[in-house]
Motif scaffolding. Sequence first.
Motif, mmCIF file in Angstrom:
data_model
loop_
_atom_site.group_PDB
_atom_site.id
_atom_site.type_symbol
_atom_site.label_atom_id
_atom_site.label_comp_id
_atom_site.label_asym_id
_atom_site.label_seq_id
_atom_site.Cartn_x
_atom_site.Cartn_y
_atom_site.Cartn_z
ATOM 1 N N ASN A 91 0.493 -1.050 0.029
ATOM 2 C CA ASN A 91 -0.030 0.357 -0.115
ATOM 3 C C ASN A 91 0.788 1.356 0.126
ATOM 4 N N ILE A 92 -0.006 1.907 -0.533
ATOM 5 C CA ILE A 92 1.215 3.784 -0.440
ATOM 6 C C ILE A 92 0.186 5.230 -0.512
ATOM 7 N N SER A 93 1.272 6.222 -0.101
ATOM 8 C CA SER A 93 0.415 7.080 0.425
ATOM 9 C C SER A 93 0.745 8.662 0.142
ATOM 10 N N ARG A 94 0.402 8.824 -0.881
ATOM 11 C CA ARG A 94 1.619 9.556 -0.890
ATOM 12 C C ARG A 94 1.142 10.822 0.291
ATOM 13 N N ILE A 95 0.143 10.793 0.713
ATOM 14 C CA ILE A 95 0.008 12.206 1.914
ATOM 15 C C ILE A 95 0.158 11.598 2.591
ATOM 16 N N GLY A 96 1.879 12.004 3.577
ATOM 17 C CA GLY A 96 1.995 11.102 4.284
ATOM 18 C C GLY A 96 3.330 10.858 3.677
ATOM 19 N N PHE A 161 10.720 5.996 -1.978
ATOM 20 C CA PHE A 161 9.423 6.118 -1.832
ATOM 21 C C PHE A 161 8.812 4.328 -2.550
ATOM 22 N N GLU A 162 9.550 4.709 -3.781
ATOM 23 C CA GLU A 162 9.169 3.227 -4.708
ATOM 24 C C GLU A 162 9.621 2.240 -4.725
ATOM 25 N N VAL A 163 10.009 1.936 -3.837
ATOM 26 C CA VAL A 163 10.845 0.587 -3.665
ATOM 27 C C VAL A 163 9.812 -0.546 -3.902
#
Length: 212
Positions: A91-96, A161-163
Amino acid sequence: MDDVNYMLVWIAVRGLSPDKALAALEMEFLESAEAHEVPGWPDFLNRRDFHDRIFMGQLPGNWLLLFGNLDEEQKELLDALAALGPAFTGNISRIGCFAEGHGYADGQEIWSVDYDYDNRKPSEALLVKGQLPPEMAAIIDQAHRDEAEGRGSDIGVDVLFEVPGKLSKAICGFSPHEEPPEGFRWSMLQRIGGEPEPTERRGFFARLFGRG
């Protein structure tokens, strides 16, 4: 469009059939011309009725992918599918600026990575637990080298972040930062008997899928 706190959640399970996944989730396909067996990614940006919905598609190598802009309850629902075969969850979230990925075998988590830019020191932003396969460790090592050399900063890319997305790509062929594999088609799911009306949430997936 304004950003909100979206979380893209996905799971890929090798060897899991759509029928077994639907039974485990107690869901069914939404049968409509525009939401069943459609190529590409769902248009989250312009379709409010796609928010808070689970989507399914078949990846190469006999991986079944389920994904969506989901809350914690729905995330736990998908995570439970990891008991049904070799799996990767992310899961990923750009906010935070948060991202994580987990590898499973025999229903057990065997390794994980998570990146938390806001709540850790830069040197500890990306954490690894468990024993990663050599090819997975190599992806992380390369990301650290790229980050140290400033690669990506000139175009606004956070390589750490993209790992999790890169690990997912290497394992099952899915990356939230790239276009889908050739021939990928998705179906939207619903609870058996239908879903409540969605709430309005906008703006996040345009950048995740390269549309912003």
